[in-house]
Each structure stands twice: as C-alpha cells, then as structure tokens.
Design a protein around this motif. Structure first.
Motif, PDB file in Angstrom:
ATOM      1  N   TYR A  59     -46.937  17.220  93.209  1.00 16.10           N
ATOM      2  CA  TYR A  59     -46.563  19.052  93.239  1.00 16.10           C
ATOM      3  C   TYR A  59     -47.960  19.361  92.964  1.00 16.10           C
ATOM      4  O   TYR A  59     -49.053  19.206  91.973  1.00 16.10           O
ATOM      5  N   ASP A  61     -49.348  22.363  91.439  1.00 18.64           N
ATOM      6  CA  ASP A  61     -49.415  23.979  90.304  1.00 18.64           C
ATOM      7  C   ASP A  61     -51.242  24.047  89.786  1.00 18.64           C
ATOM      8  O   ASP A  61     -51.794  23.120  89.740  1.00 18.64           O
ATOM      9  N   GLU A  71     -38.084  26.451  90.140  1.00 24.35           N
ATOM     10  CA  GLU A  71     -39.185  25.405  90.519  1.00 24.35           C
ATOM     11  C   GLU A  71     -39.242  23.448  91.112  1.00 24.35           C
ATOM     12  O   GLU A  71     -39.394  23.590  92.344  1.00 24.35           O
TER      13      GLU A  71
END
Ligand code: NAP
Length: 475
Positions: A59, A61, A71
């Motif tokens: 992931y 971010d 999310e």
C-alpha cells in the motif's frame, strides 16, 4: 472459505503460483471481511497502512499514516481485481458443512443454500472477529429504542440530538465515541474494565517524509520495515512482561494524566492488570471525549435493560433513545456455525470442545488437506496480522507442493503434541492466562486466540519444511 484479508491472500498467492482451480466462498455480498462489515463512524486501523498491506501488493500513501475502513476496503477490492479473483468468487455462499469422505479422499462442502461441492483441499480463512457478540444482559430484547452492534451499524438511524448508551470500551467503542459524542445530545459510556491506552503518533506525515515518499518511493519500503521491526522488538515483549512492559505502562499512564484532569475520572480509567493482557488501545480521541460535558463514563455494572433505558447496579435508571453494543465478537468459537468432520467422522466441534488448537494454527491430525488461515493462536495485538496471514499462506503453499500429483496430507500427532506443548509453555509466560479477562481466551480460561511470541519466531517456524511435521496418506 472467506474473502477477507486471509482468503484473498490465499487466492492471490495461488494465482501467483500458477494454480487456477479454486473457488472462494464468501457468505456476504462482497469481499472485505471485517473491513466490509465494520462501518461504524471512526472505524480504522491503528496499524500503519504501509505495514497493514500485503508484501506483494504494498500500500502506498504519501499523506496518511493510518488507514480508515474505507481505504482498507478499497485496497482489498483493488487486490481482488488486480489478481483477477472475481471469477473465483462465490458471494452469498456461506458454508454450512465440510465433510471428509473416506471413500474418495476428498472434501464434500455444502453451502447454506444447499449446494454441494467436492474439493481436494479446503482452506478456512473465516477470521476470528466476524461474529458479533451481544451481551447477556437481562431485558436486552425489551428495549424499545434503536439498538445495534458496532459491526452492524445502522446508517439509517440518525444519532443527532439523541441520548445514546455505548456499551463497551474496547478498540471499537473507543474509536467511535468521539464521532457519536459530537452529534448526540448525551452519551453514557458503559465501561466494565478500563483499557491501557497509548498515544497514537501524528496521523499525517510531515513535509520531509511526504517529500521522501514521493521522490524516493523506496523509502516507503524502509518505513514499512522499520514499523515492523519496532512492533516486533518493542511491542511483542510487553505480553510476557519483557523489557518494554514498564516503559509502555509509563507512557500509557502519562497519556491518561495529560488527557484526563479529573482525578476521580482518571481513577476509573486506570487499569489494575498488567499492560498487554488485553489488546492495548492506540488512541488520542477516547480520553478527551470523556471530558466533554455531554459524556458520562458509567462504571457501575449494568444490572438490566428496560424498554426505555439502562439500570446500573446502584439502581439508577438512565433513559436513552439508542443503545450501541461495542461488545466485541465470539472469538473463541472459530469455525462455528460450520459443521466440520474429518477422518472417521470426527467432529471439529468435539475436537475443540475444550478450546481450539491447531499445528502452527493451521492444521489438525485427522483432518487431512484441511488448513486454517488465522486459526487458533495466530492473531496479534502487537504487530500486523497481515504478516501472520502471509506466513500461513506461504506455509500452506509449501504443503501443497508436497502433493504434486494430488494426495492427502495430514499433520503427524507427535508434531501436533510437541507444538502444543511448546505453545502452552509460551502462553504460560505471558500475562494472558491470569492477568485479566479478555477475548483471547475461552470461558474456562484457555488462551486460544493470540500468538504468544514474536512474529519473527512465527516466521521461522513457518519457514521449516512441512515434510518434517506432515505425512502423506493414501486414501
Ligand atoms: P472488545 O475488544 O472485545 O471489547 C468489547 C468491550 O465490550 C469491552 O470493553 C468489554 O468489557 C465490553 N463488554 C462486553 N460485554 C459487556 C457487558 N455485558 N457489559 C459491559 N461491557 C461489556 O471488542 P472490540 O472493541 O470490537 O474490538 C475487538 C478487537 O477488534 C480488538 O481487540 C482489536 O483486535 C480489533 N480491532 C482493531 C482495531 C484497530 O484499530 N486495529 C479497531 C477495532 C477493533 P470487558 O473488557 O470487561 O470484557
């Protein structure tokens, strides 16, 4: 069985290994598991998002440190699509039973809608926190207002201006409280046992980190690795009163002192059991919300629920419009309500009558070719559960490689016995058996849910050759 993190990880890894002949059964309408079911306001994960993702699909971010429910669910949908798993998915297909057939050496799996399927291998990935637990409080069903569990949030009911009772102050109760208190007229928070709460680091990354994450993406891998190491080296010793237990208690007490000025309220919120015995809360909003004028922490036990409110042990009746049950899950029942029968018709319910157990949490003698992901004693309170899932999935794949042309694999009773002996010794060194009551153990006190050592230890054990512990059977 199950399309949460465990089932999707297994399916994605099967695909990556070139295995295409599998079906994912999911009782609900879509993938996501607990992250599909839990939609209460404020629902999110207190494990940093970079760590709370698969190593094969990291992931990314650059803004937020902690993922919110939406999310995480979007991430799981992304994994489902990226690994082309939708075609394997059967939604609305709960499993009623799985029976091993002696004559064919295969599993007969029946869905709740009555369909029958035959499989060589069955992998359960139903998780541990998916069956809501409503408390056994007298009068609960007589309540005439609105009531629901955190995992079944009623979004059609507007809490604005209402008098609300929140029962339970675990991770879910703590996360939702500030959101409810902001809109409700009054909130009574019913706490049975105080939790240890440590501060949550700043949610947003600072400018330097954002810059590094954007310009030098490999730094996100370093950040993920550092989070993992910090959790394993600093948090995991807490469960056995290791070196970090006292510092962690000190941090938690300081957090409480800083956020709660009223000494009486502080006393009510101070745990009287060792830190780590229950899941530690990582939270900045729970304590400040208790300081609000419209919020009351009620610590007298609940004696009954009436049609209009709640009566505590001191006899006080508090009227409410809504009751929110943040009362956790039926964690020790594992595969319930499924009926699972192995060789000779042996029932899993009977095998687990005194508490669930499985070799490395994954397999049992007399249940050939049946594997569990997130089975007994594999859940973590101190690091990312995704790491544990990946260890298990990798191990199950190694098991399957022992059966190149098909066949049956079963864990040897001696391996199971030795592992269980080691496990129980490890558990006895932790604070769980005697320190407190928690969802980690059965009513009789047997600790069946959490992993009692570091995740590095689990990784090492699951890197061993399964041929050492399993035997190949002929049907
Ligand atoms: P929980 O931790 O089991 O908490 C249930 C709460 O309800 C406890 O405070 C419990 O009190 C209380 N309770 C139960 N029965 C009661 C009764 N009859 N009367 C009064 N109080 C009662 O459940 P949860 O908060 O849903 O969390 C479950 C787990 O989900 C967590 O431990 C965590 O592993 C996971 N979770 C994680 C996150 C995250 O950010 N990663 C977020 C949410 C949940 P006692 O303590 O006295 O039993």
């Amino acid at each position: 069985m199950g399309a949460g993190f465990g089932g999707l990880c297994m399916a994605a890894e099967l695909k990556r290994a070139g295995i295409d002949s599998f079906t994912i059964f999911e009782k609900e309408g879509d993938v996501g598991g607990i992250w599909r079911d839990n939609t209460y306001p404020g629902c999110g994960c207190d494990v940093p998002s970079h760590l709370y993702s698969f190593s094969f699909e990291k992931y990314r971010d650059v803004a937020l440190r902690y993922p919110e429910q939406r999310e995480i669910l979007a991430y799981l949908q992304h994994v489902t699509d990226s690994y082309d798993l939708r075609g394997h998915l059967r939604t609305g297909a709960g499993i009623a039973s799985a029976d091993y057939s002696e004559s064919t050496g295969r599993w007969v799996v029946r869905t709740t809608s009555g369909e029958t399927h035959i499989f060589d291998i069955v992998i359960s990935a139903v998780g541990q926190l998916h069956r809501p637990k409503l408390p056994d409080i007298p009068g609960r069903d007589d309540f005439k207002g609105e009531s629901f569990h955190t995992a079944k949030w009623n979004h059609d009911y507007d809490l604005s201006g209402r008098d609300v009772a929140v029962i339970g102050t675990g991770s879910s109760g703590a996360q939702l409280l500030s959101h409810v208190a902001r809109v409700a007229r009054r909130v009574d928070v019913y706490q049975r046992t105080p939790n240890w709460v440590v501060p949550k680091p700043r949610t947003e990354f600072g400018p330097v980190t954002r810059w590094a994450f954007t310009r030098l993406p490999f730094t996100q891998n370093i950040y993920r690795a550092l989070n993992y190491l910090a959790a394993d080296l600093a948090l995991s010793p807490i469960i056995a009163r290791g070196w970090s237990a006292r510092p962690a208690e000190w941090v938690a007490r300081r957090h409480l002192r800083k956020q709660i000025r009223d000494p009486l309220l502080r006393a009510k919120l101070t745990p009287d059991y060792p830190i780590g015995c229950k899941r530690i809360l990582i939270d900045n909003t729970f304590y400040p919300t208790l300081n609000r004028a419209n919020v009351e922490l009620v610590t007298d036990g609940i004696s009954r629920i009436t049609p209009t409110g709640i009566v505590t042990a001191d006899g006080e009746h508090r009227d409410v419009d809504a009751v929110i049950y943040a009362t956790g899950f039926r964690t020790t029942e594992f595969l319930v309500p499924m009926r699972v029968r192995g060789r000779g018709g042996v029932s899993l319910d009977e095998r687990w009558a005194d508490g669930a157990e499985a070799y490395l949490g994954m397999a049992l003698p007399e249940f050939p070719n049946l594997f569990f992901v997130h089975g007994p004693n594999t859940i973590l309170g101190h690091n990312s559960n995704i790491f544990m899932i990946e260890c298990q999935v990798r191990y199950v794949l190694s098991c399957l490689r022992l059966l190149p042309g098909g066949g049956l694999l079963e864990v040897r009773p001696e391996a199971m016995r030795d592992y269980q002996r080691w496990l129980e010794k490890a558990i006895s060194r932790t604070v769980w058996p005697t320190g407190c009551q928690s969802w980690y153990k059965t009513a009789s006190g047997r600790v069946t849910n959490p992993w009692p050592a570091s995740t590095m230890r689990y990784r090492k054990l699951t890197r061993r050759d399964p041929a050492d512990a399993f035997r190949v059977l002929t049907p």
